[in-house]
Design an enzyme around this catalytic site. Structure first.
Site, PDB file in Angstrom:
ATOM      1  N   TYR A   5       0.859  -1.194   0.000  1.00 15.47           N
ATOM      2  CA  TYR A   5       0.000   0.000   0.000  1.00 15.47           C
ATOM      3  C   TYR A   5       0.887   1.233   0.000  1.00 15.47           C
ATOM      4  O   TYR A   5       1.879   1.299   0.742  1.00 15.47           O
ATOM      5  CB  TYR A   5      -0.886  -0.001   1.251  1.00 15.47           C
ATOM      6  CG  TYR A   5      -1.621   1.307   1.462  1.00 15.47           C
ATOM      7  CD1 TYR A   5      -2.923   1.478   0.994  1.00 15.47           C
ATOM      8  CD2 TYR A   5      -1.001   2.377   2.114  1.00 15.47           C
ATOM      9  CE1 TYR A   5      -3.587   2.680   1.166  1.00 15.47           C
ATOM     10  CE2 TYR A   5      -1.664   3.583   2.287  1.00 15.47           C
ATOM     11  CZ  TYR A   5      -2.956   3.732   1.813  1.00 15.47           C
ATOM     12  OH  TYR A   5      -3.604   4.929   1.970  1.00 15.47           O
ATOM     13  N   GLU A  22      -4.188   7.307  -3.267  1.00 17.49           N
ATOM     14  CA  GLU A  22      -3.554   6.058  -2.849  1.00 17.49           C
ATOM     15  C   GLU A  22      -3.497   5.021  -3.955  1.00 17.49           C
ATOM     16  O   GLU A  22      -4.319   5.010  -4.864  1.00 17.49           O
ATOM     17  CB  GLU A  22      -4.222   5.485  -1.584  1.00 17.49           C
ATOM     18  CG  GLU A  22      -5.663   5.108  -1.732  1.00 17.49           C
ATOM     19  CD  GLU A  22      -6.274   4.562  -0.431  1.00 17.49           C
ATOM     20  OE1 GLU A  22      -5.769   4.853   0.671  1.00 17.49           O
ATOM     21  OE2 GLU A  22      -7.265   3.828  -0.523  1.00 17.49           O
TER      22      GLU A  22
END
Lengths: 379, 294
Positions: free
Chosen positions: A101, A189
Site C-alpha cells: 500500500y 492512494e
C-alpha cells in the site's frame, strides 16, 4: 469529490507511474471487444463511488472474452450501496508476486501531507491500521520542500529489499505526491502497489479524493465529476449551493449551518424519530434556495413531516419565510410542516408566515418534538 | 475579561468594501469594536461610511493606524494571500471568515504564520466576540451577554443556538469563539482551553464539537490534565452516516477515530459534562458551577 478508479489511474499514468493497460466500457459487447483486444484473462471492475466493490460482486476475473461479456452483463446495472453501476473498467489480469500500500493524505493533526506505506497491501488500510498498526510506516512532508528523496527511499525500504524495486517504489512515491498536488487531492492512494513475477513495480488500483475547495481553480479536474454516479437530488442541491444527503428516516429537515443541521438530526433521533435527510441551506440564503430545498424534501416519498430549523445570523429569517410562502403558493403542501425560526428578522418572518397561514415556533426542542409526533401520526 | 479580543483590539478589515465585508463591518462598528482601518487594493485614500480609512495594503494600514488584529472577508481565491499579507505586516491575530480555502493551501499558510508569531482563527469560521468589548467576525451580537462563560465551537449556527440558550437564562459569556470546521484551522480547541483556563474573567467553559478528526479527543485529554475550571460539551453528528461529508470539510468520519460516540466517550472519560441536547447546556453548567462556588 471522489474520482472513479479509471480516472485516478489516468492521473497516475500522466504523472509517470506504471499503470497496466485498461479500458472503460458501458455495455457487455464493448467489454467483450476490449477483452478480445487485450487477449488472455481480464478483470472486469465496476466503476462506482463505493468501497467493498469486490465483496458486492462488482469485480470479476474472466478467462476469456466471452466470460468477460457474461460478467459485464451482470455487473452493469447492479446496485452497490444504492449506486447503479453504469460503467466498468477492463484490465488484463495481473500476475502478482507481492502487494503493498502507498498513499498520501493531508493529516489534520500535524497540518501536513503525510506519505504512508505498508507491506500489507490489497486490503483496506483502515483495517491494517486497526489490527497491525506496526505494519504502517509514514513520513511527514514539509510542503515547502515536498517529499524528499531520502524520505521516499527509506519508506521504500519498508516495502522491498531489491535495490531496483526500492528505486522504483521511491520514484512512484514522488510521482504520486506530485499527482496529489496537481489534482488538489486530499487523498491519493495506490492499493495494491504490486510486484510482478518479473520484478517490476506496478500500480494496480488507485483511489483519489479531490478537495471540493480546489474545484473552482482546477477546471480540468472539475470536469471529471460524474453526475450519473451521484444521487440526482444531491446534484440538484449542490447546483444551487445547498448541501443535501439522503438518509433513511421520515422527518425531512431543512436547517442553516452544518453543525446545527447535524444537531437537529440528532434531536429528531433523541425524541424517537428518524431524520429523512441532512440539508444545510448555508449562509446568506435567498428565497430561491429555500424553494429548491423544499422541493427536494417534498419529492422524497418517505418524508412524513417537514421540519425547518433556522437560526438567523447572516441568514435572514424573513428570506426563509418568503421562500416557504412562495414555494407553497401554487402547490399545496400535502405533509405537515413545522417551522422554527429565531434570530435576524425573526418578527418580520413570523408575520409573513402568519399571513400565509403558517405557525412559527421559536424553540428548537418544541419544534423537533412536534415534527417527530406528526411524522409518527402520518406514518 | 476575555480572550483573544478586547478593548485593546485595533482591527483592520481585509475586504472592507465587499458585500460581506461592508455588511459585517457596519455591525462591528455598531458594536463599538475599534475598527481602525480597512483594506481594498485600489481604494486606498477613501473612507468606509465616512469614518474608517481605507488602505491599499495591510502594511500601510498597520503603519498608519497601529492595527494589531485583522479580519478577512475576501473571496476564497484571495484569502490565502490575505493571510500571508496580514502576517507579513506584523498582525498578531488574524481571523479568517472566508470559506472554501483549499486544505493544501492551509498546509503552506500554517508554517508561514507560525514563523511570524501570528495566531490564525479559522478559516471558514464565524469569528470571535467578547461581549461588551469587541466583536471580530459575524457572530450576531444581539444573542450575546457579558459574563463569565467561555464558549468554543467548530460550528457556526449551532454555536449561536448554545449562546442563545445561555443568554436566555442569564449566563453571560466572557468570549465566544468559532474555530471553524475545516480539516486545518489555525486555532484549535486546546489553544482556546488554555486561554480560557488562564483568563481570570472566565469561570466555566462550553466546548461544542462535531464528528470527524480527533481534535475533541485530544482536547478531552488536555482538560483532564490541565483544566481546573468546569467544562461541559456537546458533539453534533450522532446520526450522521459514516464517510459522508456533512457540509463542513471537517465533518467526515474516516476510519474509527472520528465518530460522535468515540468523542462523547472521550469527554466523559475526562470528566467533561456531556449534554445530549443543546438546551441542556444551562442546567449542566449550573450544576457544575455550584461545586466551585460561583
Amino acid at each position: 469529490m471522489n474520482l472513479h478508479e479509471y480516472q485516478a489511474r489516468a492521473l497516475l499514468k500522466a504523472a509517470g507511474i506504471p499503470v497496466p493497460d485498461g479500458d472503460v466500457a458501458t455495455s457487455p459487447e464493448e467489454v467483450e471487444g476490449v477483452a478480445k483486444r487485450m487477449g488472455g484473462a481480464v478483470v472486469v471492475k465496476a466503476q462506482v463511488h463505493a468501497g467493498g466493490r469486490g465483496k458486492a460482486g462488482g469485480v470479476k476475473l474472466a478467462k476469456s472474452a466471452g466470460e468477460a461479456r457474461v460478467h459485464a452483463d451482470k455487473i452493469l446495472g447492479m446496485q452497490i450501496k444504492g449506486l447503479i453501476v453504469d460503467k466498468v473498467l477492463v484490465v488484463p489480469a495481473a500476475e502478482i508476486a507481492s502487494e503493498s500500500y502507498v498513499g498520501v493524505i493531508v493529516d489534520r493533526a500535524s497540518q501536513r501531507p503525510v506519505m504512508m506505506v505498508s507491506p500489507a497491501g490489497g486490503v483496506d488500510i483502515e483495517e491494517v491500521a486497526a489490527k497491525t498498526p506496526e505494519r504502517i510506516f509514514q513520513a511527514s512532508i514539509d510542503p515547502r520542500y515536498g517529499l524528499l528523496p531520502h524520505q521516499a527511499t527509506s519508506l521504500a525500504f519498508q516495502l522491498y529489499r531489491e535495490p531496483q524495486q526500492v528505486r522504483q517504489a521511491a520514484t512512484i512515491m514522488r510521482q504520486l505526491y506530485q499527482a496529489f498536488l496537481d489534482a488538489g487531492a486530499s487523498l491519493a492512494e495506490i492499493n495494491p502497489l504490486i510486484t510482478t513475477p518479473d520484478g517490476s513495480v506496478v500500480a494496480l488500483d488507485a483511489k483519489i479524493v479531490i478537495d471540493d475547495n480546489e474545484l473552482e481553480r482546477r477546471e480540468d479536474i472539475a470536469r471529471l465529476r460524474d453526475p450519473a454516479a451521484e444521487d440526482p437530488a444531491e446534484v440538484e442541491a449542490r447546483e444551487v449551493g445547498l448541501s443535501y444527503i439522503k438518509l433513511d428516516g421520515n422527518v425531512g429537515c431543512c436547517v442553516n449551518g452544518a453543525g446545527l443541521a447535524m444537531a437537529t438530526m440528532d434531536l429528531v433521533k433523541y425524541y424517537g424519530g428518524e431524520p429523512a435527510n441532512f440539508l444545510d441551506i448555508g449562509g446568506s440564503s435567498n428565497p430561491h434556495k429555500v424553494i429548491t430545498a423544499l422541493n427536494i424534501i417534498t419529492r422524497d416519498p418517505s418524508v412524513k413531516s417537514i421540519l425547518f430549523n433556522i437560526f438567523g445570523g447572516i441568514t435572514r429569517c424573513d428570506d426563509v419565510a418568503n421562500g416557504i410562502v412562495t414555494a407553497t403558493a401554487n402547490t399545496k403542501l400535502e405533509r405537515p410542516i413545522v417551522i422554527r425560526l429565531t434570530g435576524t428578522n425573526e418578527s418580520i418572518a413570523v408575520d409573513i408566515l402568519k399571513k400565509a397561514g403558517f405557525e412559527a415556533l421559536t424553540d428548537m426542542d418544541e419544534a423537533v418534538q412536534q415534527a417527530v409526533k406528526q411524522a409518527r401520526e402520518a406514518a | 475579561m476575555s480572550i483573544f479580543v478586547d478593548r485593546q483590539t485595533k482591527l483592520v478589515v481585509q475586504g472592507i468594501t465587499g458585500r460581506d465585508g461592508s455588511f459585517h463591518t457596519k455591525q462591528m462598528l455598531e458594536y463599538e469594536t475599534r475598527v481602525v482601518a480597512g483594506v481594498t487594493p485600489g481604494k486606498g485614500g477613501q473612507r468606509f461610511e465616512d469614518t474608517v480609512p481605507i488602505f491599499n495594503t495591510v502594511g500601510e494600514a498597520v503603519a498608519e493606524t497601529g492595527a494589531n488584529t485583522s479580519v478577512i472577508y475576501v473571496p476564497s481565491r484571495f484569502a490565502v494571500d490575505a493571510m500571508f499579507e496580514a502576517a507579513d505586516a506584523g498582525i498578531k491575530l488574524v481571523v479568517c471568515i472566508t470559506e472554501g480555502v483549499p486544505v493544501l493551501d492551509m498546509t503552506r499558510v500554517m508554517p508561514f504564520l507560525q514563523e511570524r508569531g501570528t495566531r490564525l482563527i479559522g478559516p471558514n469560521c464565524p469569528g470571535v466576540i467578547s461581549p461588551g468589548a469587541s466583536k471580530v467576525g459575524i457572530i450576531p451580537a444581539q444573542i450575546c451577554l457579558e459574563g463569565t462563560i467561555g464558549v468554543v465551537s467548530r460550528s457556526g449556527t449551532l454555536t449561536y443556538e448554545v449562546i442563545h440558550q445561555l443568554t436566555r437564562h442569564g449566563l453571560g459569556q466572557s468570549t465566544c469563539i468559532g474555530i471553524g470546521g475545516d480539516p486545518i484551522v489555525g486555532t484549535n480547541f486546546i489553544d482556546c482551553l488554555e486561554a480560557f483556563e488562564a483568563d481570570p474573567g472566565t469561570e466555566a467553559i462550553v466546548m461544542i464539537g462535531e464528528i470527524g478528526g480527533t481534535d475533541e479527543q485530544q482536547a478531552a485529554k488536555y482538560v483532564s490534565h490541565e483544566v481546573r475550571k468546569p467544562v461541559v460539551g456537546f458533539i453534533a453528528g450522532q446520526t450522521a452516516p459514516p464517510g459522508r461529508r456533512m457540509g463542513h470539510a471537517g465533518a467526515i468520519i474516516s476510519g474509527s477515530s472520528g465518530t460522535a460516540k468515540e468523542k462523547v466517550a472521550a469527554f466523559e472519560a475526562a470528566g467533561i459534562g456531556v449534554m445530549e441536547r443543546p438546551v441542556e447546556v444551562v442546567s449542566l453548567l449550573q450544576e457544575r458551577m455550584k461545586g466551585v462556588g460561583c
